[in-house]
Every structure is written in C-alpha cells, then in structure tokens.
Scaffold this motif. Structure first.
Motif, PDB file in Angstrom:
ATOM      1  N   ASP A 214       0.822  -1.203   0.000  1.00 33.95           N
ATOM      2  CA  ASP A 214       0.000   0.000   0.000  1.00 33.95           C
ATOM      3  C   ASP A 214       0.864   1.264   0.000  1.00 33.95           C
ATOM      4  O   ASP A 214       0.563   2.237  -0.731  1.00 33.95           O
ATOM      5  CB  ASP A 214      -0.925  -0.005   1.218  1.00 33.95           C
ATOM      6  N   ARG A 215       1.953   1.274   0.772  1.00 35.39           N
ATOM      7  CA  ARG A 215       2.825   2.458   0.792  1.00 35.39           C
ATOM      8  C   ARG A 215       3.521   2.630  -0.557  1.00 35.39           C
ATOM      9  O   ARG A 215       3.702   3.746  -1.052  1.00 35.39           O
ATOM     10  CB  ARG A 215       3.869   2.318   1.910  1.00 35.39           C
ATOM     11  N   ALA A 216       3.927   1.540  -1.152  1.00 35.58           N
ATOM     12  CA  ALA A 216       4.601   1.628  -2.448  1.00 35.58           C
ATOM     13  C   ALA A 216       3.670   2.193  -3.508  1.00 35.58           C
ATOM     14  O   ALA A 216       4.071   2.991  -4.359  1.00 35.58           O
ATOM     15  CB  ALA A 216       5.120   0.260  -2.854  1.00 35.58           C
ATOM     16  N   LYS A 217       2.416   1.779  -3.487  1.00 36.51           N
ATOM     17  CA  LYS A 217       1.471   2.291  -4.456  1.00 36.51           C
ATOM     18  C   LYS A 217       1.266   3.809  -4.292  1.00 36.51           C
ATOM     19  O   LYS A 217       1.024   4.523  -5.279  1.00 36.51           O
ATOM     20  CB  LYS A 217       0.125   1.571  -4.314  1.00 36.51           C
TER      21      LYS A 217
ATOM     22  N   ILE B 262       6.491  -2.300  -7.612  1.00 36.89           N
ATOM     23  CA  ILE B 262       5.102  -2.609  -7.231  1.00 36.89           C
ATOM     24  C   ILE B 262       4.791  -4.080  -7.512  1.00 36.89           C
ATOM     25  O   ILE B 262       4.169  -4.775  -6.694  1.00 36.89           O
ATOM     26  CB  ILE B 262       4.138  -1.695  -8.004  1.00 36.89           C
ATOM     27  N   ASP B 263       5.222  -4.552  -8.649  1.00 35.22           N
ATOM     28  CA  ASP B 263       4.985  -5.966  -8.971  1.00 35.22           C
ATOM     29  C   ASP B 263       5.665  -6.886  -7.974  1.00 35.22           C
ATOM     30  O   ASP B 263       5.108  -7.916  -7.561  1.00 35.22           O
ATOM     31  CB  ASP B 263       5.479  -6.249 -10.387  1.00 35.22           C
ATOM     32  N   GLN B 264       6.889  -6.534  -7.576  1.00 39.20           N
ATOM     33  CA  GLN B 264       7.619  -7.353  -6.614  1.00 39.20           C
ATOM     34  C   GLN B 264       6.895  -7.386  -5.275  1.00 39.20           C
ATOM     35  O   GLN B 264       6.751  -8.439  -4.649  1.00 39.20           O
ATOM     36  CB  GLN B 264       9.036  -6.815  -6.451  1.00 39.20           C
ATOM     37  N   ARG B 265       6.453  -6.227  -4.824  1.00 40.21           N
ATOM     38  CA  ARG B 265       5.768  -6.165  -3.521  1.00 40.21           C
ATOM     39  C   ARG B 265       4.401  -6.867  -3.576  1.00 40.21           C
ATOM     40  O   ARG B 265       3.963  -7.477  -2.587  1.00 40.21           O
ATOM     41  CB  ARG B 265       5.611  -4.710  -3.117  1.00 40.21           C
ATOM     42  N   THR B 266       3.758  -6.830  -4.736  1.00 40.13           N
ATOM     43  CA  THR B 266       2.480  -7.543  -4.873  1.00 40.13           C
ATOM     44  C   THR B 266       2.695  -9.046  -4.773  1.00 40.13           C
ATOM     45  O   THR B 266       1.925  -9.779  -4.125  1.00 40.13           O
ATOM     46  CB  THR B 266       1.833  -7.177  -6.210  1.00 40.13           C
TER      47      THR B 266
END
Length: 390
Positions: free
Chosen positions: A153-156, A169-173
C-alpha cells in the motif's frame, strides 16, 4: 321117582340160564344207553365250542372301523428351521487414527449410543502441543501477510511521485500474495493436525447398541489393534435360519416368521428380508435371514428355532392316528365301495396341532380309516362308521 327128580333138576337149570341171559341183556341195554348219552353230551360240547370259536372269527372278518372324509381345508404352509442369532448390521469399531494410550472407556456392552459419540478417549498431550505450535505458525504467517500488504500500500502511494517503479510494485504484490498463501498453508496444517487429534478418540460410526468391548484404560492401541467394540446398528437383530434346499425354493423376502430363542418361552415376530442365492454343497442347506426388532431376550450368538410361513393352500387334513408309515413311506387306509381296506400312498405336508395336511395322494372325498390302521390288512372286509371331519 328118579326120573321126575331128574326132569325137575333140568328144568331148574334151564330157568336159571334164562334169568341170567335176561340180566345180561338188561346190563347191555343200560351200558348202551349210558354210552349214547355220553356221546350226545360230547357232541353237544363240541358243537358249542365250535360256535364259540366261530363267533370271534366272524367278528374279526368284519371289524368296525371309524372313517372320515376330510374334504379340503385351507392350510398354512410353513417351514421349520434352526439357526443362530446375530446383529442385522454388525459394525466393528477400531482405531481410525494413529492410536496411543487409552485414558478412558466411556461405554459398556448393552449401552445405546448415538452417531459420532465417543466410546473411548486416547491420550493426546503431544498432539495438543503440535496444535498449539501450528496455531502459532498461523499467527506468524498472518502477521507476515499483514506486513506485506502494508508495504504494498505504501509503495502504491509513492508510484505517482516517481520514487517507486512499476517493477517494485509488482515485486511487492508478489510478496504480499506469497504471504497470504503461506497463511492458508499454515491454516491447513493446523486443521489437519486438529483432525488427526480428533480421530484419536474411538467414536461410534452410527447410532446403535454396543455389543462387545475389548479395550481397557491404559491399553496401547494402534491401527493394527483389531476390533475394540462391536455394535448393532439401530439395535436391529436377525436370525440366520438354516433351511433345506427343497424348502429354500418356497421362501421369498417378506414371508412372516416366528422366532423362539433356545432356553426361552417367548416368541418374536420377524420377517424374511433375504434368501440366500446359494446352497452349501456339503449340508445342502441355504440361509434365510429373518429381521427382528430389538429385545433383550434376543442375544447375538445365541441359538433359536423359527417357523416361517411360506404361503397357504387347500389340502385334506387328517388326524395323526390316520397316517401310517413303514419302509416304503407314509400311507393311509381307505375303505372302498365294497367296504374293503385299500392302502393309499401319501405325501405328508404341514403337521400342526390341528392335524396332518396331505400334500399328495388324496382328494379328500375318500373314506379314510382314522384309527386301528396298524391292525388292518389290504383287502380285509370292514364295517365303516362315518365320523364328522374336523
């Protein structure tokens, strides 16, 4: 003088001889009369003896016998059988899980139980700690999933400012999805352990009556321990009736039966629910399974006798005294139109308190000797006396 004297002497001697001859004649007459009277008496005695001897012979030649014309009577066809009692559905209960030491046994033979009820409790301290460990693992995985979601959520929020690239974002997802999946794995492992622990207890597979118990507290049980309890589903019983090959063909599912356990006076109504499709080649018998409702007097493993009603039909019904038997089989004596005795071969059917049913050999219109048949011979002349048929 001498001449006269001589004549007188001669005449005297002649008179004496004549008198003696007369006495001899009278003696002969008397003796003859006595002999004639004796002969008459002997003849009379012989005549009376002959008459007395001839009278029984005459009676014997035409004895009085009681006869009956039975006609046709509606007779129930029954089959008698013996066999053992058993539970209709015998459920052996053993160890389902990994086993362990039995801490408590909760039921006794004769108890009624419901489906899923615990019969015995197995010690589970190790399994309980494993459950606690797995439950903690679930909490850890949930915390990891929560952290991964927060980082995503913070990255987004920073993507629009250019601080985070789309690749991040893809990595964190992916990290978040992995954490969520690990939560599910941990929850599944916890559920599995709880199921294994729940299977430690010995439980009833269905509602019914406990028949036997072969486990005690402190006993170590496992998958190879065999049967610990035996149950009768819903308490239903049955009799395994041994029926001859000939009688087996007359039985059908639904035939009524009366079962009497050995040693008891009570009889119980049942119904045939299965007839064996095979016959034992050694005993030439098959099994008719008779369903019975629960009763304390019906004990599995016991012995019983059964009378199975296989149908009904019309047949001549005779008293037992009318039916004779010898090496050639069963027979009766009938009286023909000339009042002579004839032997008639018969096949005996159902035997009951009311009499003997004749399966074949009679139409029911014959005059059948009901008693004293053992003293008669075929062709003998008799005097029949009719008796009313029962």
């Amino acid at each position: 003088m001498n001449y006269e004297t001589q004549l007188m002497g001669e005449s005297s001697s002649i008179l004496v001889d004549e008198e003696e001859r007369n006495r001899g004649r009278r003696r002969l007459l008397i003796i003859g009369g006595v002999a004639a009277i004796a002969l008459i008496a002997v003849a009379a005695a012989l005549s009376m003896r002959g008459k007395s001897a001839a009278t029984p012979d005459a009676v014997q030649q035409a004895p009085v016998v009681t006869v009956v014309s039975p006609g046709q009577t509606m007779v129930a066809r029954t089959v008698s059988a013996t066999g053992s009692l058993a539970a209709r559905i015998d459920m052996p209960v053993g160890v389902v899980g990994e086993g362990g030491m039995v801490t408590r046994v909760l039921v006794q033979p004769g108890d009624w139980v419901r489906a899923g009820q615990a019969l015995a409790i197995v010690e589970r301290s190790v399994q309980s700690e494993q459950i606690n460990s797995l439950a903690a693992q679930v909490e850890v995985q949930r915390a990891n999933a929560k952290l991964a979601q927060a980082q995503l959520d913070r990255a987004k929020a920073l993507v629009g400012r250019g601080f985070i690239s789309a690749a991040d974002i893809d990595q964190r997802t992916a990290t978040r999805d992995q954490a969520v999946a690990q939560v599910r794995v941990a929850e599944a492992q916890l559920a599995e352990q709880r199921a294994r622990t729940g299977r430690l207890d010995i439980r009833a597979p269905a509602a019914g009556l406990v028949l036997t118990r072969t486990v005690e507290p402190g006993q170590i049980v496992q998958a190879g321990s065999g049967v610990l309890f035996r149950m009768a589903k819903d308490g239903e019983m049955e009799m395994l009736a041994q029926v001859s090959e000939g009688d087996l063909t007359t039985l059908r599912a639904g035939n009524g039966a009366t079962v009497t356990p050995v040693g008891g006076k009570d009889s119980f109504a049942g119904r045939v629910w299965q007839v064996s499709p095979v016959v034992d080649p050694q005993s030439r018998q098959g099994i008719a399974r008779i369903a019975l409702s629960y009763n304390p007097a019906i004990r599995p493993g016991g012995f019983a006798t059964a009378t199975i009603t296989s149908g009904s039909g019309e047949a001549p019904l005779l008293p037992e005294s009318a039916v004779q038997s010898d090496a050639n089989g069963n027979y009766v004596y009938i009286v023909n139109a000339k009042n002579q005795v004839e032997r008639r071969e018969v096949k005996v059917g159902q035997v009951s308190d009311t009499g003997v049913a004749i399966a074949t050999g009679l139409t029911g219109a014959e005059r059948i000797v009901t008693s004293a048949g053992a003293f008669l011979t075929p062709g003998q002349k008799v005097k029949p006396e009719a008796r009313k048929a029962p």
